[in-house]
Write a protein that holds these residues in place. Structure first.
Motif, PDB file in Angstrom:
ATOM      1  N   VAL A 101       0.840  -1.208   0.000  1.00  0.00           N
ATOM      2  CA  VAL A 101       0.000   0.000   0.000  1.00  0.00           C
ATOM      3  C   VAL A 101       0.869   1.249   0.000  1.00  0.00           C
ATOM      4  N   GLU A 102       1.923   1.232   0.825  1.00  0.00           N
ATOM      5  CA  GLU A 102       2.807   2.400   0.934  1.00  0.00           C
ATOM      6  C   GLU A 102       3.510   2.684  -0.397  1.00  0.00           C
ATOM      7  N   ILE A 103       4.017   1.645  -1.034  1.00  0.00           N
ATOM      8  CA  ILE A 103       4.739   1.835  -2.303  1.00  0.00           C
ATOM      9  C   ILE A 103       3.780   2.279  -3.402  1.00  0.00           C
ATOM     10  N   LYS A 104       2.568   1.737  -3.380  1.00  0.00           N
ATOM     11  CA  LYS A 104       1.557   2.164  -4.354  1.00  0.00           C
ATOM     12  C   LYS A 104       1.257   3.662  -4.182  1.00  0.00           C
ATOM     13  N   SER A 105       1.191   4.093  -2.915  1.00  0.00           N
ATOM     14  CA  SER A 105       0.946   5.510  -2.624  1.00  0.00           C
ATOM     15  C   SER A 105       2.107   6.380  -3.108  1.00  0.00           C
ATOM     16  N   LEU A 106       3.341   5.901  -2.888  1.00  0.00           N
ATOM     17  CA  LEU A 106       4.519   6.645  -3.346  1.00  0.00           C
ATOM     18  C   LEU A 106       4.505   6.791  -4.870  1.00  0.00           C
ATOM     19  N   ARG A 107       4.170   5.704  -5.557  1.00  0.00           N
ATOM     20  CA  ARG A 107       4.151   5.745  -7.027  1.00  0.00           C
ATOM     21  C   ARG A 107       3.054   6.689  -7.537  1.00  0.00           C
ATOM     22  N   SER A 108       1.927   6.689  -6.854  1.00  0.00           N
ATOM     23  CA  SER A 108       0.835   7.578  -7.255  1.00  0.00           C
ATOM     24  C   SER A 108       1.241   9.042  -7.091  1.00  0.00           C
ATOM     25  N   THR A 109       1.866   9.365  -5.942  1.00  0.00           N
ATOM     26  CA  THR A 109       2.326  10.735  -5.694  1.00  0.00           C
ATOM     27  C   THR A 109       3.385  11.137  -6.714  1.00  0.00           C
ATOM     28  N   PHE A 110       4.319  10.213  -6.982  1.00  0.00           N
ATOM     29  CA  PHE A 110       5.384  10.511  -7.944  1.00  0.00           C
ATOM     30  C   PHE A 110       4.814  10.739  -9.342  1.00  0.00           C
TER      31      PHE A 110
ATOM     32  N   SER B 214      16.584  -6.025   7.341  1.00  0.00           N
ATOM     33  CA  SER B 214      16.167  -5.477   6.052  1.00  0.00           C
ATOM     34  C   SER B 214      14.848  -4.713   6.184  1.00  0.00           C
ATOM     35  N   PHE B 215      13.948  -5.218   7.042  1.00  0.00           N
ATOM     36  CA  PHE B 215      12.693  -4.503   7.281  1.00  0.00           C
ATOM     37  C   PHE B 215      12.963  -3.140   7.930  1.00  0.00           C
ATOM     38  N   GLN B 216      13.937  -3.115   8.845  1.00  0.00           N
ATOM     39  CA  GLN B 216      14.306  -1.858   9.497  1.00  0.00           C
ATOM     40  C   GLN B 216      14.863  -0.869   8.468  1.00  0.00           C
ATOM     41  N   GLU B 217      15.702  -1.381   7.576  1.00  0.00           N
ATOM     42  CA  GLU B 217      16.270  -0.550   6.515  1.00  0.00           C
ATOM     43  C   GLU B 217      15.160  -0.035   5.588  1.00  0.00           C
ATOM     44  N   ALA B 218      14.199  -0.895   5.282  1.00  0.00           N
ATOM     45  CA  ALA B 218      13.087  -0.508   4.411  1.00  0.00           C
ATOM     46  C   ALA B 218      12.225   0.576   5.057  1.00  0.00           C
ATOM     47  N   GLN B 219      12.003   0.436   6.358  1.00  0.00           N
ATOM     48  CA  GLN B 219      11.197   1.433   7.069  1.00  0.00           C
ATOM     49  C   GLN B 219      11.884   2.796   7.063  1.00  0.00           C
ATOM     50  N   THR B 220      13.199   2.789   7.273  1.00  0.00           N
ATOM     51  CA  THR B 220      13.972   4.035   7.259  1.00  0.00           C
ATOM     52  C   THR B 220      13.932   4.679   5.877  1.00  0.00           C
ATOM     53  N   GLU B 221      14.105   3.853   4.847  1.00  0.00           N
ATOM     54  CA  GLU B 221      14.098   4.366   3.474  1.00  0.00           C
ATOM     55  C   GLU B 221      12.706   4.863   3.074  1.00  0.00           C
ATOM     56  N   LEU B 222      11.670   4.169   3.543  1.00  0.00           N
ATOM     57  CA  LEU B 222      10.296   4.602   3.258  1.00  0.00           C
ATOM     58  C   LEU B 222      10.062   6.013   3.797  1.00  0.00           C
ATOM     59  N   LYS B 223      10.499   6.249   5.014  1.00  0.00           N
ATOM     60  CA  LYS B 223      10.349   7.577   5.630  1.00  0.00           C
ATOM     61  C   LYS B 223      11.138   8.630   4.851  1.00  0.00           C
ATOM     62  N   SER B 224      12.348   8.259   4.420  1.00  0.00           N
ATOM     63  CA  SER B 224      13.200   9.194   3.685  1.00  0.00           C
ATOM     64  C   SER B 224      12.613   9.538   2.323  1.00  0.00           C
ATOM     65  N   VAL B 225      12.082   8.522   1.621  1.00  0.00           N
ATOM     66  CA  VAL B 225      11.495   8.760   0.301  1.00  0.00           C
ATOM     67  C   VAL B 225      10.242   9.612   0.421  1.00  0.00           C
ATOM     68  N   ARG B 226       9.441   9.362   1.455  1.00  0.00           N
ATOM     69  CA  ARG B 226       8.258  10.188   1.691  1.00  0.00           C
ATOM     70  C   ARG B 226       8.648  11.661   1.819  1.00  0.00           C
TER      71      ARG B 226
END
Length: 371
Positions: free
Chosen positions: A8-17, A94-106
């Motif tokens: 859901v989060e990645i879909k939202s990022l792609r929509s915003t982008f 890896s999940f921790q890294e993904a969470q950090t990157e998700l916040k950064s990309v947002r």
């Protein structure tokens, strides 16, 4: 970590982008880069350094725009791959890294979204900022100098070149007024939300009784004139006065009368310049700023006519837009957006991006009903 629904989060990022990409008009950016690259490759380009600087600056900016979009797209793609690997291996790290990157990309997308809101006629221009001390005596003059340092530090943090064009020092401390350029694309669109009256409340360092003092300073932001702008000013509409430049405390820093005060007689607009080495340079700089102010005034008159045709609209937000309270508590608050920060030292050290971003979003929201 697994409680986050990454699909859901990645879909939202792609929509915003996708929305940002559409507004940014990537095909137009690529076409501009091709055209400007061709112009920049002309052998005799630097025969006219001023024109060459404009071409190379625009090319660099358009390339940076495309690079920002490309980098964000790649980061979203890489985030999706990282999440897939983490889910396959059940790897908490890896999940921790993904969470950090998700916040950064947002955050990166939010910053990019703000840039897409800078679509005004002059938003892409460089800026000329003038700060004037208002009511409050020596405290107001000191406040004007604090604001000037704040904006210069902000520009420095972003790598934006600045050039101080005029400084008029107050007798005891601080500045009566100061004018400086911020030479970066979209500087006007970005900093124009800072225009208005700023208020400072603090225990006055200049009051031997230690009383609280309220003082004011005005910030004006105008777009820098460009060579193709058609603002011609007849010589008989300009009065030029020459005077001796002054330093802090009224000291004379020049042995010649090189400072220039230029008055546009029909409008009463006055521009002073003293920081160039010669009278000729100061006169040229003053004329350029005068043209910029007249250009902005012309646009304001056109906007006023449009508002009159459109009917009743909300009043301008320009007056008393932010308060800086240092006593009895510490708080900087924008009176338009309600954004506030308790770390006043960081604000005066140039950490004002959140205020600027909130201002740009607020301004865009104000414009939508009118549109």
């Amino acid at each position: 970590m697994a409680s986050i629904d990454y699909s859901v989060e990645i879909k939202s990022l792609r929509s915003t982008f996708a929305s940002i990409e559409e507004v940014s008009d990537v095909p137009r950016i690529r076409a501009d880069i091709a055209m400007l690259s061709e112009e920049a490759g002309v052998p005799n380009l630097w025969d006219n350094p001023a024109a060459a600087q404009i071409v190379t600056s625009k090319l660099s900016h358009r390339q940076s725009e495309l690079e920002r979009l490309t980098v964000i797209q790649h980061r979203i793609d890489d985030l999706e791959v990282l999440v897939e690997l983490a889910e396959m291996e059940g790897d908490a790290e890896s999940f921790q890294e993904a969470q950090t990157e998700l916040k950064s990309v947002r955050k990166a997308l939010a910053d990019l979204e703000v840039v897409t809101l800078l679509s005004g006629e002059f938003d892409a221009r460089e800026a000329v900022v003038t700060i004037r001390a208002g009511a409050g005596g020596v405290d107001a003059a000191d406040f004007a100098e604090m604001l000037m340092r704040m904006y210069l530090r902000w520009a420095e943090k972003h790598g934006h070149p600045t050039r101080v064009m005029d400084t008029s020092y107050a007798e005891e401390a601080g500045l009566k007024s100061a004018t400086f350029e911020v030479n970066a694309p979209y500087a006007f669109g970005t900093l124009s939300v800072e225009a208005g009256t700023h208020r400072l409340v603090r225990i006055s360092p200049f009051d031997n009784q230690g009383r609280r003092q309220t003082s004011f300073a005005a910030v004006e932001v105008i777009p820098l004139i460009e060579q193709h702008d058609s603002i011609e000013i007849p010589e008989n509409e300009i009065r030029v006065d020459v005077y001796r430049s002054s330093g802090p405390g009224g000291q004379s820093v020049n042995t010649t009368d090189s400072a220039v005060r230029m008055t546009h007689i029909p409008t009463g607009i006055v521009v002073s310049m003293q920081n160039e080495k010669s009278q000729i340079q100061n006169r040229a700089a003053a004329l350029r700023v005068l043209q910029s102010r007249l250009l902005l005034q012309k646009k304001a008159e056109q906007d006023a006519q449009k508002k009159q045709l459109a009917g009743d609209v909300k009043a301008s937000w320009g007056d008393q837009m932010r308060s800086y309270v240092l006593n009895p508590y510490q708080m900087v608050k924008d009176l338009r957006t309600e954004h506030e920060v308790g770390n006043t030292s960081a604000i005066f050290d140039g950490e004002i991006d959140d205020f600027i971003d909130a201002g740009i979003r607020w301004r865009a929201a104000q414009r939508r009903p009118q549109a």
